[in-house]
Write an enzyme that holds these catalytic residues in place. Structure first.
Site, PDB file in Angstrom:
ATOM      1  N   HIS A 165      -2.178  10.300  -0.083  1.00 19.29           N
ATOM      2  CA  HIS A 165      -2.587   9.387  -1.072  1.00 19.29           C
ATOM      3  C   HIS A 165      -2.536   7.971  -0.114  1.00 19.29           C
ATOM      4  O   HIS A 165      -3.628   6.985  -0.580  1.00 19.29           O
ATOM      5  CB  HIS A 165      -1.750   9.084  -2.114  1.00 19.29           C
TER       6      HIS A 165
ATOM      7  N   HIS B 249       2.761  -0.027   1.904  1.00 15.46           N
ATOM      8  CA  HIS B 249       1.778   0.986   2.171  1.00 15.46           C
ATOM      9  C   HIS B 249       0.357   0.224   2.058  1.00 15.46           C
ATOM     10  O   HIS B 249       0.450  -0.677   1.726  1.00 15.46           O
ATOM     11  CB  HIS B 249       1.834   2.259   1.150  1.00 15.46           C
TER      12      HIS B 249
ATOM     13  N   HIS C 238      -3.932   0.296   0.884  1.00 18.47           N
ATOM     14  CA  HIS C 238      -4.979   0.686   0.090  1.00 18.47           C
ATOM     15  C   HIS C 238      -6.235   0.424   0.987  1.00 18.47           C
ATOM     16  O   HIS C 238      -6.169  -0.788   1.346  1.00 18.47           O
ATOM     17  CB  HIS C 238      -5.100   0.141  -1.245  1.00 18.47           C
TER      18      HIS C 238
ATOM     19  N   GLU D 118      -6.809  -2.884  -4.189  1.00 17.04           N
ATOM     20  CA  GLU D 118      -6.848  -2.647  -5.451  1.00 17.04           C
ATOM     21  C   GLU D 118      -7.360  -3.695  -6.391  1.00 17.04           C
ATOM     22  O   GLU D 118      -7.958  -3.620  -7.312  1.00 17.04           O
ATOM     23  CB  GLU D 118      -5.712  -1.951  -5.676  1.00 17.04           C
TER      24      GLU D 118
ATOM     25  N   HIS E 275       0.797  -3.165   0.012  1.00 15.67           N
ATOM     26  CA  HIS E 275       1.952  -3.480  -0.989  1.00 15.67           C
ATOM     27  C   HIS E 275       3.248  -3.193  -0.425  1.00 15.67           C
ATOM     28  O   HIS E 275       3.545  -2.149   0.128  1.00 15.67           O
ATOM     29  CB  HIS E 275       1.542  -2.295  -2.240  1.00 15.67           C
TER      30      HIS E 275
ATOM     31  N   THR F  59       0.205   1.774  -9.259  1.00 18.48           N
ATOM     32  CA  THR F  59      -1.195   1.915  -9.291  1.00 18.48           C
ATOM     33  C   THR F  59      -1.686   3.414  -9.058  1.00 18.48           C
ATOM     34  O   THR F  59      -2.703   3.849  -9.087  1.00 18.48           O
ATOM     35  CB  THR F  59      -1.951   1.056  -8.443  1.00 18.48           C
TER      36      THR F  59
HETATM   37 ZN   LIG Z   1       0.011   0.707  -3.816  1.00 22.21          ZN
END
Ligand SMILES: [Zn+2]
Ligand SMILES: *[C@@H]1O[C@H](CO)[C@@H](O)[C@H](O)[C@H]1NC(C)=O
Ligand SMILES: *[C@@H]1O[C@H](CO)[C@@H](O)[C@H](O)[C@H]1NC(C)=O
Ligand SMILES: *[C@@H]1O[C@H](CO)[C@@H](O)[C@H](O)[C@H]1NC(C)=O
Ligand SMILES: *[C@@H]1O[C@H](CO)[C@@H](O)[C@H](O)[C@H]1NC(C)=O
Ligand SMILES: *[C@@H]1O[C@H](CO)[C@@H](O)[C@H](O)[C@H]1NC(C)=O
Ligand SMILES: *[C@@H]1O[C@H](CO)[C@@H](O)[C@H](O)[C@H]1NC(C)=O
Ligand SMILES: [Zn+2]
Length: 539
Positions: free
Chosen positions: A350, A378, A380, A390, A403, A505
């Protein structure tokens, strides 16, 4: 599942309860499934059936041994078939058919089996679903704990055992003899309340055919029709019974009953188990796109999910309505300059996540009421032609977002995931120094002062050099290069930030996060090889 004829019997003794108006149905009356609570308050309880079985969240239970079935091979125990207005039900010879083993704590005596189906337009109608997949039909074999009466069984939390079999529709010519025989009786029970004796020799095993009876799911639930008593030990077999689609069509066609199934109910705090032989899909049953069973719009149906909550993240930050808060003082970042704090980098399927050494990096201040221990950071991202941060600021989305996730130092992770300010996440937008691709108008000038210098490219190059080694999901490599979080953040201002209370999230979306979203974005060289991320798809 239905015990209607017995309920009818009970109604004679309790006339008031069965007064006109309390009759339930699937469609076309006052008391459709969403109003069954008016018929019986049990239908509103927390241990209801059917459920969706999300196989990624199922646990194997070594105590779910093989079943023992008595008289499943007998050709003469299926006595009659009836249309009770809700389903087609086959009554079994009394005290002849038994079920035990399979992790059940008692021996159960089978009373009847019945069916749930969809409609003639090939709309499927199983009650349980597997990773949101609904089979065309479902068969329920209903048994009571031996020697209990029905009222006793419905009052016992394990008083009833139901064996659920999915029925799958095949296209080919396989019109199995026992099913052809059984469904031939449907023409005799077109009227509600009609019942005919079964005179053909058919056994329960003939109907179950070659389903592997060692592969099954187990959970505690309820009757799936009013009174919805929470008295059922459920067994749902993994393999379906395959029968010809033309035979399946006879159920709605001959009975004119359609979509006779209850929608899936919330699992709440329950756990679904599987027998050791049941294959379970590992890990990742949710995703960001629609190539999986649980895309974001279905994250809320996942077990123990909070994704349907009121305080979910990410959000759009509207700078016009954001209010200044004096209590948001300076942060204290501990060991952000430690060049050996990153233990390893992993592709979780993910995200790309950098896991830190335990009890090393810390965050406090910045209006946080506690000291937080940093666990990981990590990213996104979007795709080649779309930005993927995000959070958005005044509806502007950035190419990427980083994040940094910390948990309250005084709590275990498990506790933190249940405490409103258990986690603190620092969010940094990331964009390329040459921002021609994503630069907006004047608004953008405000949120991204162009004077902002680029980050330490050396650190980003070192970090992204690991990406090619973790292209496979679940692959990870130890980080041996010297990279500190400070190096990655560079000179981005850590004084200007937005604060709100939100959630993780990703599932289970726990609403336990104190969010900090920094106003300035990290600027990375546009030639940086973070293109590797883009080949990993939308995150
Ligand atoms: Zn995140
Ligand atoms: C359970 O049944 C399967 C197949 O019927 C058999 O192979 C296996 O040995 C049985 N296990 C036990 C513990 O009896
Ligand atoms: C199986 O059913 C028959 C009646 O069909 C009955 O006589 C027999 O006792 C049953 N077997 C067992 C083990 O209960
Ligand atoms: C069996 O009994 C134990 C102990 O009372 C209980 O925890 C468990 O849920 C029961 N299992 C089933 C399948 O009824
Ligand atoms: C269900 O039937 C379809 C054919 O109609 C087949 O492709 C599919 O594999 C079957 N599913 C299972 C789980 O057997
Ligand atoms: C079912 O209906 C068919 C055709 O109407 C008839 O021939 C047959 O006798 C009936 N069977 C029973 C068991 O009533
Ligand atoms: C990724 O998986 C493939 C096939 O499973 C394997 O051949 C390859 O070596 C793996 N690559 C890495 C970097 O682990
Ligand atoms: Zn049922």
């Amino acid at each position: 599942m239905h015990l209607s004829s017995m309920l009818l019997f009970l109604c004679v003794g309790a006339f008031m309860k069965c007064a006109a108006g309390s009759e339930w149905c699937y469609t076309g009356c006052d008391h459709t499934p969403s109003h069954w609570g008016d018929v019986s308050s049990f239908c509103l309880d927390k241990r209801q059936s059917p459920i969706d079985i999300a196989t990624g969240y199922v646990k194997t239970d070594p105590n779910l041994h093989n079943f023992t079935f008595v008289n499943f091979t007998s050709k003469h125990v299926i006595k009659s078939i009836t249309n009770n207005g809700h389903t087609v039900k086959c009554k079994l010879e009394e005290n002849a058919v038994e079920v035990s083993g399979g992790g059940l704590n008692a021996t159960y005596s089978a009373l009847q089996f019945h069916f749930h189906w969809g409609d003639t337009e090939h709309h499927p109608g199983s009650e349980h679903t597997i990773n949101r997949h609904r089979y065309p039909m479902e068969m329920h074999i209903v048994s009571l704990k031996k020697d209990l009466t029905l009222p006793e069984a419905t009052g016992d939390s394990e008083g009833i055992a139901v064996l659920g079999f999915f029925i799958n529709a095949t296209e080919d010519g396989d019109t199995s003899e026992p099913w052809t025989t059984l469904t031939s009786y449907l023409t005799n029970i077109t009227g509600v309340g009609t019942e005919v004796n079964i005179t053909h020799a058919i056994s329960i095993n003939d109907l179950i055919k070659d389903v592997d009876l060692t592969k099954f799911y187990r959970y505690l639930g309820s009757l799936t029709t009013p009174d919805c008593n929470e008295a059922v030990v459920w067994t749902v077999f993994q393999e379906p019974i395959n029968i010809n689609k033309n035979l399946i069509q006879l159920f709605p066609e001959k009975t004119t009953l359609s979509n006779v199934y209850r929608p899936t109910q919330n699992l709440n705090t329950r756990q679904v188990y599987a027998s050791p032989a049941t294959p379970l899909t590992p890990g990742h049953s949710w995703c960001y796109d629609d190539h999986c069973s649980y895309s974001p719009s279905y994250w809320h149906v996942l077990p123990q999910s909070h994704c349907g909550g009121e305080h979910q993240s990410p959000i759009n930050i509207d700078t016009e309505t954001a209010m200044e808060d004096e209590s948001l003082d300076d942060f204290t970042f501990t060991k952000f300059d430690d060049k050996h704090a990153i233990k390893y980098i992993i592709n979780t399927g993910h995200a790309v996540k950098c896991v830190l050494k335990e009890d090393t990096v810390e965050v406090s201040g910045g209006g946080l009421a506690h000291v937080y221990s940093t666990l990981q950071f990590h990213f996104h991202w979007g795709s080649h032609d779309s930005d993927g941060s995000e959070h958005t600021v005044d509806s502007k989305r950035y190419p990427m977002e980083m994040h940094i996730v910390s948990k309250r130092k005084d709590l275990t992770l498990k506790q933190a995931l249940q405490t409103p300010d258990g986690l603190a996440v620092l969010g940094f937008f990331i964009q390329a120094t040459d921002s021609t691709k994503s630069d907006g108008g004047s608004q953008d000038q405000e949120t991204n002062p162009p004077s902002q210098p680029a980050s330490d490219m050396d650190a980003w190059k070192k970090l992204t050099s690991y990406l090619s080694a973790i292209k496979n999901i679940s692959s990870q490599v130890n980080v041996t290069e010297e990279i500190s979080i400070d190096d990655l953040l560079g000179a981005v201002s850590r004084d200007a930030f937005y604060r709100y209370s939100g959630s993780l999230t990703t599932p289970s979306c726990n609403e336990v996060v104190v969010w900090t979203v920094f106003r300035e974005s990290i600027k990375v060289d546009e030639n940086l090889d973070y293109q590797h991320l883009l080949t990993m798809g939308n995150r």
